[in-house]
Design a protein around this motif. Structure first.
Motif, PDB file in Angstrom:
ATOM      1  N   ARG A 180       0.834  -1.208   0.000  1.00  0.00           N
ATOM      2  CA  ARG A 180       0.000   0.000   0.000  1.00  0.00           C
ATOM      3  C   ARG A 180       0.864   1.251   0.000  1.00  0.00           C
ATOM      4  N   ILE A 181       1.898   1.196   0.836  1.00  0.00           N
ATOM      5  CA  ILE A 181       2.796   2.356   0.914  1.00  0.00           C
ATOM      6  C   ILE A 181       3.500   2.583  -0.417  1.00  0.00           C
ATOM      7  N   LEU A 182       3.951   1.488  -1.037  1.00  0.00           N
ATOM      8  CA  LEU A 182       4.673   1.612  -2.299  1.00  0.00           C
ATOM      9  C   LEU A 182       3.768   1.993  -3.460  1.00  0.00           C
ATOM     10  N   THR A 183       2.540   1.469  -3.446  1.00  0.00           N
ATOM     11  CA  THR A 183       1.663   1.711  -4.594  1.00  0.00           C
ATOM     12  C   THR A 183       0.831   2.973  -4.447  1.00  0.00           C
ATOM     13  N   SER A 184       0.782   3.543  -3.244  1.00  0.00           N
ATOM     14  CA  SER A 184       0.015   4.782  -3.072  1.00  0.00           C
ATOM     15  C   SER A 184       0.502   5.881  -4.016  1.00  0.00           C
ATOM     16  N   PRO A 185       1.848   6.102  -4.135  1.00  0.00           N
ATOM     17  CA  PRO A 185       2.299   7.104  -5.110  1.00  0.00           C
ATOM     18  C   PRO A 185       1.936   6.734  -6.546  1.00  0.00           C
ATOM     19  N   LEU A 186       1.980   5.426  -6.866  1.00  0.00           N
ATOM     20  CA  LEU A 186       1.632   5.000  -8.218  1.00  0.00           C
ATOM     21  C   LEU A 186       0.161   5.278  -8.515  1.00  0.00           C
ATOM     22  N   ILE A 187      -0.691   5.069  -7.504  1.00  0.00           N
ATOM     23  CA  ILE A 187      -2.114   5.352  -7.687  1.00  0.00           C
ATOM     24  C   ILE A 187      -2.323   6.844  -7.933  1.00  0.00           C
ATOM     25  N   LYS A 188      -1.596   7.679  -7.174  1.00  0.00           N
ATOM     26  CA  LYS A 188      -1.708   9.130  -7.387  1.00  0.00           C
ATOM     27  C   LYS A 188      -1.225   9.519  -8.778  1.00  0.00           C
ATOM     28  N   MET A 189      -0.159   8.862  -9.230  1.00  0.00           N
ATOM     29  CA  MET A 189       0.334   9.146 -10.580  1.00  0.00           C
ATOM     30  C   MET A 189      -0.674   8.707 -11.635  1.00  0.00           C
ATOM     31  N   LYS A 190      -1.318   7.564 -11.403  1.00  0.00           N
ATOM     32  CA  LYS A 190      -2.345   7.088 -12.331  1.00  0.00           C
ATOM     33  C   LYS A 190      -3.493   8.087 -12.411  1.00  0.00           C
ATOM     34  N   GLU A 191      -3.930   8.570 -11.244  1.00  0.00           N
ATOM     35  CA  GLU A 191      -5.009   9.556 -11.228  1.00  0.00           C
ATOM     36  C   GLU A 191      -4.569  10.851 -11.924  1.00  0.00           C
ATOM     37  N   ALA A 192      -3.291  11.198 -11.730  1.00  0.00           N
ATOM     38  CA  ALA A 192      -2.784  12.416 -12.377  1.00  0.00           C
ATOM     39  C   ALA A 192      -2.779  12.269 -13.897  1.00  0.00           C
ATOM     40  N   THR A 193      -2.362  11.095 -14.384  1.00  0.00           N
ATOM     41  CA  THR A 193      -2.349  10.888 -15.840  1.00  0.00           C
ATOM     42  C   THR A 193      -3.764  10.857 -16.401  1.00  0.00           C
ATOM     43  N   GLU A 194      -4.724  10.344 -15.624  1.00  0.00           N
ATOM     44  CA  GLU A 194      -6.118  10.383 -16.075  1.00  0.00           C
ATOM     45  C   GLU A 194      -6.607  11.827 -16.176  1.00  0.00           C
ATOM     46  N   LEU A 196      -4.702  14.370 -16.775  1.00  0.00           N
ATOM     47  CA  LEU A 196      -4.042  14.947 -17.950  1.00  0.00           C
ATOM     48  C   LEU A 196      -4.748  14.539 -19.235  1.00  0.00           C
ATOM     49  N   SER A 197      -5.151  13.259 -19.302  1.00  0.00           N
ATOM     50  CA  SER A 197      -5.838  12.791 -20.516  1.00  0.00           C
ATOM     51  C   SER A 197      -7.201  13.448 -20.691  1.00  0.00           C
ATOM     52  N   ASN A 198      -7.780  13.921 -19.582  1.00  0.00           N
ATOM     53  CA  ASN A 198      -9.079  14.606 -19.650  1.00  0.00           C
ATOM     54  C   ASN A 198      -8.935  16.125 -19.747  1.00  0.00           C
ATOM     55  N   GLY A 199      -7.692  16.583 -19.920  1.00  0.00           N
ATOM     56  CA  GLY A 199      -7.495  18.009 -20.131  1.00  0.00           C
ATOM     57  C   GLY A 199      -7.355  18.822 -18.857  1.00  0.00           C
ATOM     58  N   ARG A 200      -7.236  18.153 -17.709  1.00  0.00           N
ATOM     59  CA  ARG A 200      -7.041  18.872 -16.449  1.00  0.00           C
ATOM     60  C   ARG A 200      -5.551  18.803 -16.106  1.00  0.00           C
ATOM     61  N   PHE A 201      -4.855  19.909 -16.368  1.00  0.00           N
ATOM     62  CA  PHE A 201      -3.400  19.918 -16.271  1.00  0.00           C
ATOM     63  C   PHE A 201      -2.882  20.450 -14.938  1.00  0.00           C
ATOM     64  N   GLN A 202      -3.741  20.938 -14.089  1.00  0.00           N
ATOM     65  CA  GLN A 202      -3.291  21.496 -12.814  1.00  0.00           C
ATOM     66  C   GLN A 202      -3.239  20.398 -11.744  1.00  0.00           C
ATOM     67  N   VAL A 203      -2.318  19.472 -11.934  1.00  0.00           N
ATOM     68  CA  VAL A 203      -2.149  18.369 -10.984  1.00  0.00           C
ATOM     69  C   VAL A 203      -0.919  18.640 -10.126  1.00  0.00           C
ATOM     70  N   LYS A 204      -0.956  18.136  -8.914  1.00  0.00           N
ATOM     71  CA  LYS A 204       0.158  18.299  -7.989  1.00  0.00           C
ATOM     72  C   LYS A 204       0.530  16.927  -7.423  1.00  0.00           C
ATOM     73  N   LEU A 205       1.760  16.531  -7.659  1.00  0.00           N
ATOM     74  CA  LEU A 205       2.250  15.251  -7.154  1.00  0.00           C
ATOM     75  C   LEU A 205       3.290  15.499  -6.064  1.00  0.00           C
ATOM     76  N   PRO A 206       3.329  14.643  -5.049  1.00  0.00           N
ATOM     77  CA  PRO A 206       4.288  14.846  -3.942  1.00  0.00           C
ATOM     78  C   PRO A 206       5.721  14.580  -4.391  1.00  0.00           C
ATOM     79  N   ASP A 207       6.661  15.180  -3.692  1.00  0.00           N
ATOM     80  CA  ASP A 207       8.077  14.929  -3.940  1.00  0.00           C
ATOM     81  C   ASP A 207       8.461  13.611  -3.266  1.00  0.00           C
ATOM     82  N   LEU A 208       8.829  12.617  -4.065  1.00  0.00           N
ATOM     83  CA  LEU A 208       9.099  11.274  -3.533  1.00  0.00           C
ATOM     84  C   LEU A 208      10.579  10.966  -3.454  1.00  0.00           C
ATOM     85  N   GLY A 209      11.413  11.973  -3.553  1.00  0.00           N
ATOM     86  CA  GLY A 209      12.852  11.736  -3.440  1.00  0.00           C
ATOM     87  C   GLY A 209      13.498  11.505  -4.793  1.00  0.00           C
TER      88      GLY A 209
END
Length: 454
Positions: A180-194, A196-209
């Motif tokens: 869960r800890i490892l895939t939580s960032p991946l899930i956020k990235m997946k939601e961010a790419t979705e 982007l594909s829908n034209g919503r470009f104001q996404v914010k992703l956490p700094d993961l190092g």
């Protein structure tokens, strides 16, 4: 739903299950074998000890003492003569014991012999040791009940099973949490790419190092920022093009209506027709520039490099634009070394670049100023072309946007000076198509310098 967190947890759990099973089997077998060998060695040692006692003192008292001593333990002793007739025992000798006594070979080493080792099915573990006092010979048999041993191993089996189940449960929880800890960032990235594909470009992703996930997150964030910038530039570009086209078209429409009036004098009609012509030329020039940029974007244009004499080309361009500079009372100066090394470029595209820069210099320079074209050789076989003026200059805050399409420093400047904002964009694209670079420096009220390195 097949989520990656579930898959990771299952894969990890399966891998650990296999590893733990192998380790458990190895540990279990090692412990059992070690325990059984200890039992074998223990009864064999006791038999050898009794043999030594008999060889030192073979009497009825000794036989009775050995039998009495073993009757108080969980082992049994049977002592026979050389014909395997029982002469002493700690307990009654059973039929199974008699069978073991009668079946073994008489050839026994000094260290003794294991005659029954099947602890899983038989009632006894059994060993035999041969004694020889000189006058008397015979055998010492040691029997140990296997039921306590089987009971011990059953308890050991239970504890191993319990430990295995508990460890698997703990590992399953740990791995599900870790996944869960490892895939939580991946899930956020997946939601961010979705988004982007829908034209919503104001996404914010956490700094993961700085690991792979961090690099992926930063790449998606950069993509989002770039797409947002492209969208804003596109909207601004479309708005600017619409404005640039609408304004001259409005002039054309309005003056055409006026020019068609019956009561208009011929002089006024000619004046209005001249305005219509100028605005038409303005539209054509804008469309040509847009078409040029479109061809550059689609790589539908070619750079036909050939060896050229740069100084004569500069002199010809200066002569071509000299009348326009003279009308505004601006001095155009050129400097070009006569011994310039061989230079390869597309003369038509290079002329287009320099004319665009001279056109800008002419627009934004006041009377009685100087515009210069300087050519020099650089290290590495490069040539530097510099176009500088003493015009109004560009604010420092605007320099980073100066090469953007349809970008103009003063949005509300007069139509007399205003260009389309495409000239410098074309310059940059053509210079980079040659494999060169273009830079610009400017100071307000002091002038602007553009350097091209080819």
């Amino acid at each position: 739903m097949n989520k990656i967190s579930t898959k990771l947890a299952m894969y990890f759990l399966l891998a650990v299950l296999i590893m733990e099973s192998l380790l458990m089997v190895y540990l279990y077998n090692s412990m059992i074998d070690s325990r059984i060998q200890d039992e074998f060695q223990a009864i064999l040692s006791r038999g050898n000890s009794h043999r030594d006692v008999l060889e030192d003192s073979f009497t009825k008292g000794t036989l009775s003492h050995i039998a009495l001593m073993e009757s108080k333990t969980d082992t049994e002793v049977v002592i026979t003569d050389e014909n395997k007739n029982v002469i002493a025992s700690s307990k009654d000798v059973s039929g199974g014991m008699i069978n073991l006594i009668s079946d073994h070979s008489s050839e026994i080493s000094r260290g003794g012999l294991l005659i029954e080792s099947n602890w899983k099915e038989m009632n006894y573990l059994a060993t035999v040791t041969k004694y020889n006092t000189g006058a008397e010979e015979g055998f010492v048999y040691m029997f140990k009940y296997t039921k306590p041993l089987r009971s011990l191993i059953e308890k050991l089996n239970y504890h191993f099973l319990l430990a295995g189940i508990l460890s698997l449960a703990i590992i399953a929880v740990i791995y599900f949490l870790l996944s869960r800890i490892l895939t939580s960032p991946l899930i956020k990235m997946k939601e961010a790419t979705e988004d982007l594909s829908n034209g919503r470009f104001q996404v914010k992703l956490p700094d993961l190092g700085k690991d792979e996930l961090g690099e992926l997150s930063n790449s998606i964030q950069k993509l989002a920022n770039d797409l947002e910038s492209i969208q804003n530039d596109r909207l601004e570009f479309l708005a600017s093009v619409s404005h640039e086209l609408r304004t001259p078209l409005t002039y054309i429409q309005g003056y055409t209506t006026v020019a068609l009036r019956e009561d208009l004098s011929e002089e006024k009609r000619r004046e209005y027709l001249k305005i219509i012509q100028d605005e038409s030329v303005r539209i054509v020039h804008l469309i040509e520039n847009l078409f040029e940029l479109a061809k550059i974007d689609q790589n539908n244009f070619t750079i036909m490099k050939q060896e050229i004499e740069l100084c004569p080309l500069i002199q010809d361009l200066a002569a071509k634009v000299a009348p326009a500079f003279d009308r505004k009372n601006i001095t155009l100066q050129t400097t070009c070394p006569k011994k310039l090394h061989a230079f390869f470029a597309d003369p038509i595209r290079l002329e287009q670049v320099i004319l665009n820069l001279l056109d800008n210099a002419l627009k934004y320079s006041e009377e009685n100023t100087v515009v210069r074209i300087d050519v020099s050789s650089e290290e590495g076989g490069k040539v530097k072309i510099t176009v500088s003026d003493q015009g109004v200059g560009i604010p420092e805050s605007e320099l980073q946007n100066i090469f953007k399409r349809l970008y103009r420093v003063e949005k509300s400047r007069s139509r007399g000076n205003g260009g389309s904002g495409l000239g410098l964009s074309i310059v940059k694209e053509l210079v980079e198509a040659h494999g060169g670079t273009v830079t610009i420096e400017s100071v307000e009220t002091k002038g602007t310098t553009v350097q091209i390195l080819l």
